[in-house]
Design an enzyme around this catalytic site. Structure first.
Site, PDB file in Angstrom:
ATOM      1  N   ASN A  28       0.853  -1.187   0.000  1.00  0.00           N
ATOM      2  CA  ASN A  28       0.000   0.000   0.000  1.00  0.00           C
ATOM      3  C   ASN A  28       0.889   1.237   0.000  1.00  0.00           C
ATOM      4  O   ASN A  28       1.399   1.648   1.036  1.00  0.00           O
ATOM      5  CB  ASN A  28      -0.908  -0.064   1.236  1.00  0.00           C
ATOM      6  CG  ASN A  28      -1.669   1.227   1.495  1.00  0.00           C
ATOM      7  OD1 ASN A  28      -1.588   2.196   0.743  1.00  0.00           O
ATOM      8  ND2 ASN A  28      -2.403   1.248   2.593  1.00  0.00           N
ATOM      9  N   ARG A  40      -2.371  -1.330  -3.738  1.00  0.00           N
ATOM     10  CA  ARG A  40      -3.291  -0.188  -3.842  1.00  0.00           C
ATOM     11  C   ARG A  40      -2.826   0.649  -5.027  1.00  0.00           C
ATOM     12  O   ARG A  40      -1.642   0.959  -5.143  1.00  0.00           O
ATOM     13  CB  ARG A  40      -3.197   0.644  -2.574  1.00  0.00           C
ATOM     14  CG  ARG A  40      -3.849   2.002  -2.688  1.00  0.00           C
ATOM     15  CD  ARG A  40      -3.598   2.803  -1.418  1.00  0.00           C
ATOM     16  NE  ARG A  40      -4.242   4.090  -1.493  1.00  0.00           N
ATOM     17  CZ  ARG A  40      -3.651   5.217  -1.104  1.00  0.00           C
ATOM     18  NH1 ARG A  40      -2.432   5.214  -0.620  1.00  0.00           N
ATOM     19  NH2 ARG A  40      -4.299   6.349  -1.175  1.00  0.00           N
ATOM     20  N   HIS A  54      -8.967   7.624  -2.065  1.00  0.00           N
ATOM     21  CA  HIS A  54      -9.031   7.001  -0.735  1.00  0.00           C
ATOM     22  C   HIS A  54     -10.254   6.090  -0.613  1.00  0.00           C
ATOM     23  O   HIS A  54     -10.737   5.821   0.486  1.00  0.00           O
ATOM     24  CB  HIS A  54      -9.115   8.046   0.401  1.00  0.00           C
ATOM     25  CG  HIS A  54      -7.885   8.885   0.582  1.00  0.00           C
ATOM     26  ND1 HIS A  54      -7.943  10.235   0.761  1.00  0.00           N
ATOM     27  CD2 HIS A  54      -6.573   8.556   0.604  1.00  0.00           C
ATOM     28  CE1 HIS A  54      -6.716  10.718   0.909  1.00  0.00           C
ATOM     29  NE2 HIS A  54      -5.858   9.708   0.797  1.00  0.00           N
ATOM     30  N   ARG A 101      -0.004  19.285   0.214  1.00  0.00           N
ATOM     31  CA  ARG A 101      -0.851  19.683  -0.915  1.00  0.00           C
ATOM     32  C   ARG A 101      -1.792  20.813  -0.483  1.00  0.00           C
ATOM     33  O   ARG A 101      -2.303  20.772   0.636  1.00  0.00           O
ATOM     34  CB  ARG A 101      -1.687  18.494  -1.397  1.00  0.00           C
ATOM     35  CG  ARG A 101      -0.955  17.570  -2.356  1.00  0.00           C
ATOM     36  CD  ARG A 101      -1.728  16.283  -2.594  1.00  0.00           C
ATOM     37  NE  ARG A 101      -1.176  15.184  -1.835  1.00  0.00           N
ATOM     38  CZ  ARG A 101      -1.759  14.019  -1.662  1.00  0.00           C
ATOM     39  NH1 ARG A 101      -2.936  13.783  -2.195  1.00  0.00           N
ATOM     40  NH2 ARG A 101      -1.157  13.071  -0.965  1.00  0.00           N
ATOM     41  N   GLU A 122      -6.789  -0.531   5.056  1.00  0.00           N
ATOM     42  CA  GLU A 122      -6.727  -0.617   3.592  1.00  0.00           C
ATOM     43  C   GLU A 122      -6.088  -1.940   3.171  1.00  0.00           C
ATOM     44  O   GLU A 122      -6.504  -2.565   2.196  1.00  0.00           O
ATOM     45  CB  GLU A 122      -5.888   0.547   3.030  1.00  0.00           C
ATOM     46  CG  GLU A 122      -6.585   1.896   3.111  1.00  0.00           C
ATOM     47  CD  GLU A 122      -5.634   3.071   2.919  1.00  0.00           C
ATOM     48  OE1 GLU A 122      -4.578   3.117   3.590  1.00  0.00           O
ATOM     49  OE2 GLU A 122      -5.946   3.953   2.104  1.00  0.00           O
TER      50      GLU A 122
HETATM   51  C1  LIG Z   1      -4.895   9.610  -2.736  1.00  0.00           C
HETATM   52  C2  LIG Z   1      -3.986  10.063  -1.657  1.00  0.00           C
HETATM   53  O1  LIG Z   1      -3.876  11.240  -1.411  1.00  0.00           O
HETATM   54  O2  LIG Z   1      -3.327   9.109  -0.988  1.00  0.00           O
HETATM   55  P1  LIG Z   1      -2.356   9.321   0.285  1.00  0.00           P
HETATM   56  O3  LIG Z   1      -3.172   9.894   1.377  1.00  0.00           O
HETATM   57  O4  LIG Z   1      -1.864   7.949   0.606  1.00  0.00           O
HETATM   58  O5  LIG Z   1      -1.289  10.262  -0.143  1.00  0.00           O
HETATM   59 MG   LIG Z   2      -2.749   6.299   3.211  1.00  0.00          MG
END
Ligand SMILES: CC(=O)OP(=O)(O)O
Ligand SMILES: [Mg+2]
Ligand SMILES: Nc1ncnc2c1ncn2[C@@H]1O[C@H](COP(=O)(O)OP(=O)(O)O)[C@@H](O)[C@H]1O
Length: 417
Positions: A21, A109, A197, A258, A402
């Site tokens: 994952n 994943r 997610h 982000r 997950e």
């Molecule tokens: C889709 C996503 O942001 O995954 P992660 O939280 O694992 O970075």
């Molecule tokens: Mg994660």
């Protein structure tokens, strides 16, 4: 590189399922052994669990036998780190298995499956090409997912590999939730909300129904997946009807590094400046924004908390924006659902940061939602309902599984093929 023969899968023999994952800040892996012709109701204890924290370049391994290994990764190469992690399965340090040929099937994943991949599937050249093609829309994730597939191909070239998509659970979004209000041609170009997610949102919604002893089909649930990447899902009758991430995992909530949603006018403005290229904007929005960008401290909520305790105003501001946006988006999901039976917190921040849970819940007292503040502050190593008995909305902390969800998909595909 040594190559291993694969143990055949038959219905009543134990089946060893390896799960990889790959998240944006971590690589989590588990080895499960499933015995018998039906899946167990609760996740079995994995034979081996490993986690790489890419931020701190650390590998931690735990086995069912009680062995614990902690190693620092010598290089920042994800391929090397993944190989080092996998080797702890059979090298002298744990000897969970004698050799990798004992692994029957490997599940991954995969974050972006686009419009085409709505169900888990076996890995083929075509599937790998599609994941690679979709990397432009999930640049932090899909390449890491492909690296994991390649790492397994090197050791076990003939083992069946399965990919489970983060986008699949959101295939039920209604058009009003998935079509962007740009020109209609965008939709024909595949520009639409996909949502991510999904493996975690789906697992948590099902687990919530199990904990509450209620029928999932009669529940309105908001799942808050707050990890390094953060998203919410509105789940009605077990189906995702709205979610905060969009065409890419960049939309929606403020995240570790982000930005989440910002005025698209900012991007147009910046692109008109001489120093701003598309690649630079990509890096800024995906890697230099969010908690890290505002605080200047870290993408990690633990370090934000420490900096706040040491009086950092920027860390405090980052935290305040995180809560403000979390509340606004919970409000948006609430409106899509038209009511709320349970609010679920999961993933690294959701499972651990009680200040975030308290900050989010405080805004929803008007619904009759009441958090048990003492329980909220306890270390919650098990899934728990942390609302007061008279709360009109249940508040659950669920440890997302997950890996177990992916293992179940592998088991099902192996038994249906
Ligand atoms: C889709 C996503 O942001 O995954 P992660 O939280 O694992 O970075
Ligand atoms: Mg994660
Ligand atoms: N004990 C903790 N307290 C507060 N936040 C935590 C804690 N442990 C992890 N986190 C947060 O969770 C994030 C990792 O979440 P996780 O779901 O494991 O990430 P990924 O998105 O890589 O799967 C970290 O970056 C950090 O912000």
């Amino acid at each position: 590189m040594e190559r291993w023969a694969i143990a055949p899968v038959t219905i009543n023999t134990p089946m060893k399922i390896l799960v990889l994952n790959a998240g944006s800040s971590s690589q989590k892996s588990c080895l499960y052994e499933l015995i018998g012709a039906t899946l167990p109701e609760h996740p079995p204890k994995p034979l081996w669990e490993a986690q790489i924290d890419w931020t701190h370049q650390e590998l931690k391994v735990k086995t069912a036998q009680g062995n614990v290994i902690k190693e620092t990764l010598p290089s920042s190469s994800r391929a090397d780190g993944t190989a080092q992690m996998l080797a702890t399965l059979w090298n002298g340090k744990t000897q969970v298995i004698e050799n990798p040929g004992e692994i029957n099937i490997v599940g991954h994943r995969v974050v972006h499956g686009g419009e085409e991949y709505r169900q888990s599937t076996f890995v083929t050249k075509e599937v790998k090409d599609a994941i690679a093609h979709l990397s432009i829309f999930a640049p932090v994730h899909n390449p890491a997912n492909l690296e994991g597939i390649a790492a397994i191909e090197k050791i076990l070239p003939t083992v069946p590999q399965v990919v489970v998509f983060d986008t699949a659970f959101h295939a039920t979004l209604p058009p009003a939730a998935f079509v962007y209000p740009g020109p209609y041609e965008w939709l024909e170009m595949g520009i639409r909300r996909y949502g991510f997610h999904g493996i975690s949102h789906q697992y948590c919604a099902q687990r919530a129904a199990q904990i509450l002893g209620k029928d999932l089909n009669r529940l309105r649930i908001i799942t808050c997946h707050l990890g390094n990447g953060c998203s919410l899902a509105a789940v009605r009758e077990g189906r995702s009807i709205d979610t905060t991430m969009g065409f890419t995992p960049l939309e929606g909530l403020m995240m570790g590094s982000r930005s989440g949603s910002i005025d698209p006018g900012i991007l147009i403005h910046l692109l008109r400046q001489p120093d701003y290229t598309v690649d630079k904007l990509d890096d800024i929005l995906n890697r230099q924004s969010g908690l890290k960008g505002v605080s200047g401290v870290s993408n990690d909520m633990r370090q934000i908390g420490e900096a706040m305790a040491n009086g950092s105003d920027r860390a405090q501001l980052a935290f305040d924006i995180f809560i403000h946006r979390l509340r606004s988006s919970i409000g948006a999901m609430l409106a899509s659902l038209g009511g709320l039976d349970a609010l679920i917190f999961t993933a690294g921040i959701g499972e651990n940061a009680y200040e975030v849970r308290a900050g989010a819940c405080e805004a929803f007292g008007f619904l009759g939602l009441k958090l048990d503040l003492e329980q909220n502050q306890e270390k919650l190593s098990e899934d728990r309902d942390i609302a007061t008995p008279d709360s009109k909305v249940r508040v659950l902390v669920i440890h997302t599984q997950e890996d177990w969800a992916i293992a179940q998909e592998c088991w099902q595909l192996a038994h249906s093929s």
